[in-house]
Design a protein around this motif. Structure first.
Motif, PDB file in Angstrom:
ATOM      1  N   ALA A  15       0.802  -1.226   0.000  1.00 47.65           N
ATOM      2  CA  ALA A  15       0.000   0.000   0.000  1.00 47.65           C
ATOM      3  C   ALA A  15       0.829   1.268   0.000  1.00 47.65           C
ATOM      4  O   ALA A  15       0.290   2.354  -0.194  1.00 47.65           O
ATOM      5  CB  ALA A  15      -0.948  -0.004   1.201  1.00 47.65           C
ATOM      6  N   GLY A  16       2.134   1.157   0.221  1.00 51.04           N
ATOM      7  CA  GLY A  16       3.020   2.307   0.107  1.00 51.04           C
ATOM      8  C   GLY A  16       2.553   3.515   0.891  1.00 51.04           C
ATOM      9  O   GLY A  16       2.249   3.428   2.087  1.00 51.04           O
ATOM     10  N   SER A  17       2.440   4.649   0.206  1.00 47.02           N
ATOM     11  CA  SER A  17       2.070   5.907   0.863  1.00 47.02           C
ATOM     12  C   SER A  17       0.635   5.932   1.349  1.00 47.02           C
ATOM     13  O   SER A  17       0.259   6.792   2.151  1.00 47.02           O
ATOM     14  CB  SER A  17       2.302   7.083  -0.090  1.00 47.02           C
ATOM     15  N   LEU A  18      -0.190   4.991   0.895  1.00 40.99           N
ATOM     16  CA  LEU A  18      -1.578   4.933   1.362  1.00 40.99           C
ATOM     17  C   LEU A  18      -1.663   4.462   2.806  1.00 40.99           C
ATOM     18  O   LEU A  18      -2.517   4.936   3.573  1.00 40.99           O
ATOM     19  CB  LEU A  18      -2.391   4.004   0.457  1.00 40.99           C
ATOM     20  N   GLU A  19      -0.788   3.541   3.208  1.00 39.37           N
ATOM     21  CA  GLU A  19      -0.923   2.931   4.536  1.00 39.37           C
ATOM     22  C   GLU A  19      -0.852   3.954   5.673  1.00 39.37           C
ATOM     23  O   GLU A  19      -1.717   3.940   6.560  1.00 39.37           O
ATOM     24  CB  GLU A  19       0.109   1.832   4.736  1.00 39.37           C
ATOM     25  N   PRO A  20       0.150   4.864   5.699  1.00 34.71           N
ATOM     26  CA  PRO A  20       0.159   5.833   6.805  1.00 34.71           C
ATOM     27  C   PRO A  20      -1.053   6.747   6.812  1.00 34.71           C
ATOM     28  O   PRO A  20      -1.494   7.200   7.876  1.00 34.71           O
ATOM     29  CB  PRO A  20       1.456   6.622   6.589  1.00 34.71           C
ATOM     30  N   GLU A  21      -1.635   6.995   5.639  1.00 35.09           N
ATOM     31  CA  GLU A  21      -2.827   7.849   5.595  1.00 35.09           C
ATOM     32  C   GLU A  21      -4.052   7.094   6.101  1.00 35.09           C
ATOM     33  O   GLU A  21      -4.955   7.701   6.696  1.00 35.09           O
ATOM     34  CB  GLU A  21      -3.043   8.383   4.187  1.00 35.09           C
ATOM     35  N   LEU A  22      -4.111   5.793   5.874  1.00 36.26           N
ATOM     36  CA  LEU A  22      -5.189   5.000   6.458  1.00 36.26           C
ATOM     37  C   LEU A  22      -5.097   5.027   7.981  1.00 36.26           C
ATOM     38  O   LEU A  22      -6.109   5.209   8.676  1.00 36.26           O
ATOM     39  CB  LEU A  22      -5.115   3.555   5.960  1.00 36.26           C
ATOM     40  N   LEU A  23      -3.893   4.855   8.505  1.00 38.40           N
ATOM     41  CA  LEU A  23      -3.707   4.887   9.959  1.00 38.40           C
ATOM     42  C   LEU A  23      -4.052   6.264  10.507  1.00 38.40           C
ATOM     43  O   LEU A  23      -4.706   6.386  11.551  1.00 38.40           O
ATOM     44  CB  LEU A  23      -2.271   4.513  10.304  1.00 38.40           C
ATOM     45  N   VAL A 139       3.378  10.482 -12.575  1.00 37.79           N
ATOM     46  CA  VAL A 139       3.046   9.317 -11.755  1.00 37.79           C
ATOM     47  C   VAL A 139       3.628   8.070 -12.419  1.00 37.79           C
ATOM     48  O   VAL A 139       3.963   8.077 -13.604  1.00 37.79           O
ATOM     49  CB  VAL A 139       1.526   9.169 -11.554  1.00 37.79           C
ATOM     50  N   LEU A 140       3.729   6.995 -11.649  1.00 34.58           N
ATOM     51  CA  LEU A 140       4.298   5.757 -12.183  1.00 34.58           C
ATOM     52  C   LEU A 140       3.221   4.923 -12.856  1.00 34.58           C
ATOM     53  O   LEU A 140       2.168   4.653 -12.268  1.00 34.58           O
ATOM     54  CB  LEU A 140       4.946   4.941 -11.066  1.00 34.58           C
ATOM     55  N   HIS A 141       3.507   4.500 -14.058  1.00 33.95           N
ATOM     56  CA  HIS A 141       2.646   3.581 -14.810  1.00 33.95           C
ATOM     57  C   HIS A 141       3.394   2.254 -14.953  1.00 33.95           C
ATOM     58  O   HIS A 141       4.602   2.242 -15.231  1.00 33.95           O
ATOM     59  CB  HIS A 141       2.326   4.145 -16.190  1.00 33.95           C
ATOM     60  N   TRP A 142       2.668   1.149 -14.764  1.00 41.64           N
ATOM     61  CA  TRP A 142       3.318  -0.167 -14.871  1.00 41.64           C
ATOM     62  C   TRP A 142       2.246  -1.192 -15.211  1.00 41.64           C
ATOM     63  O   TRP A 142       1.764  -1.933 -14.361  1.00 41.64           O
ATOM     64  CB  TRP A 142       3.997  -0.520 -13.549  1.00 41.64           C
ATOM     65  N   HIS A 143       1.856  -1.224 -16.462  1.00 38.37           N
ATOM     66  CA  HIS A 143       0.792  -2.156 -16.862  1.00 38.37           C
ATOM     67  C   HIS A 143       0.870  -2.415 -18.354  1.00 38.37           C
ATOM     68  O   HIS A 143       1.436  -1.620 -19.124  1.00 38.37           O
ATOM     69  CB  HIS A 143      -0.595  -1.572 -16.522  1.00 38.37           C
ATOM     70  N   GLY A 144       0.283  -3.530 -18.755  1.00 40.21           N
ATOM     71  CA  GLY A 144       0.128  -3.848 -20.168  1.00 40.21           C
ATOM     72  C   GLY A 144      -1.325  -4.034 -20.546  1.00 40.21           C
ATOM     73  O   GLY A 144      -1.684  -3.994 -21.713  1.00 40.21           O
ATOM     74  N   VAL A 182       3.316   4.407  -4.803  1.00 45.50           N
ATOM     75  CA  VAL A 182       4.714   3.987  -4.764  1.00 45.50           C
ATOM     76  C   VAL A 182       5.620   5.044  -4.130  1.00 45.50           C
ATOM     77  O   VAL A 182       5.349   6.246  -4.177  1.00 45.50           O
ATOM     78  CB  VAL A 182       5.247   3.644  -6.170  1.00 45.50           C
ATOM     79  N   THR A 183       6.708   4.554  -3.536  1.00 46.83           N
ATOM     80  CA  THR A 183       7.762   5.401  -2.993  1.00 46.83           C
ATOM     81  C   THR A 183       9.086   4.941  -3.596  1.00 46.83           C
ATOM     82  O   THR A 183       9.205   3.801  -4.078  1.00 46.83           O
ATOM     83  CB  THR A 183       7.845   5.292  -1.461  1.00 46.83           C
TER      84      THR A 183
END
Length: 236
Positions: A15-23, A139-144, A182-183
């Motif tokens: 979850a990267g940067s999302l996790e601390p914001e959830l907490l 932003v990071l893109h990583w898909h096909g 992502v970080t």
């Protein structure tokens, strides 16, 4: 206390940067490994928020990865009940499929690397997205794979290579094809986990790392505001 279920498909795409914001927002976080969990026994409505993270497989590969069938069933039930749901990359594709849209290999090849998002006519319908819609914040893109826009969804972001980068429904569902979470440090695990994919795509790890170190700090700052605003706007 609010609860959030994080559904992982590979351990390093977390979850990267999302996790601390959830907490910070007061969520108690539980985790589920989609590949090994018995998803059929999970109550789709038991959590205040469900987050589906990324992974290197396709929604249409259910024959090889049978857990996808159970994951889609869970999602259909949750989305039908209009319960808060977030999907990132594979997670967004699963959401699209659960909503009846087609998911398929993209015609424009793999989209891997950093580039800015472009706004759409409906971007303003999700005010949080504004934090990521800036040429100064690639932003990071990583898909096909890509997907058709689900019926009733608002088209929130695009790139020239693939139009459907984000969609939303009401203030309770969001799917993002790109990776706001992502970080720079977390991506070090990605370079190892996706080494074969990067080599096959002809992408140099050292070059990608250098670009990530350049752009990731700005994304992390923008994503913090994005997550806070989106979480604050959820119902309940």
């Amino acid at each position: 206390m609010k609860t959030a279920l994080l559904i992982h498909h590979v351990a390093f795409e977390d979850a990267g940067s999302l996790e601390p914001e959830l907490l910070r927002a007061g969520y108690n976080i539980e985790r589920c490994d989609a590949a090994t969990a018995n998803l059929g026994w999970i109550d789709a409505l038991a959590w205040d928020l469900v987050v589906l993270l990324g992974g290197p497989i396709g929604v249409y590969e259910q024959h090889d990865f049978p857990f996808l069938t159970e994951e889609l069933a869970l999602l259909r039930k949750r989305l039908a009940a209009q319960r808060p749901t977030l999907g990132i990359c594979l997670g967004s594709q699963l959401m699209a499929a659960a909503l009846g849209a087609r998911v398929y290999p993209g015609n424009e090849g793999q989209e891997i690397g950093w580039k800015p998002l472009q706004s759409t006519a409906h971007s303003a319908d999700c005010p949080a997205m504004n934090h990521l819609l800036s040429p100064a914040v690639p932003v990071l893109h990583w898909h096909g794979d890509t997907f058709d826009l689900p019926a009733g969804a608002r088209h929130l972001a695009m790139t020239e290579q693939y139009a459907h980068q984000a969609f939303g429904i009401g203030n309770w569902a969001l799917g993002v094809q790109f990776h706001p979470e992502v970080t720079a440090q977390g991506l070090e695990r990605w370079y190892v986990g996706h080494a074969s994919e990067l080599a096959h795509a002809g992408i140099n790890v050292s070059g990608l790392r250098q670009t990530s170190q350049l752009h990731a700090p700005a994304l992390t700052q923008a994503a913090e505001r994005f997550w806070r605003d989106w979480l604050a706007a959820l119902p309940g």
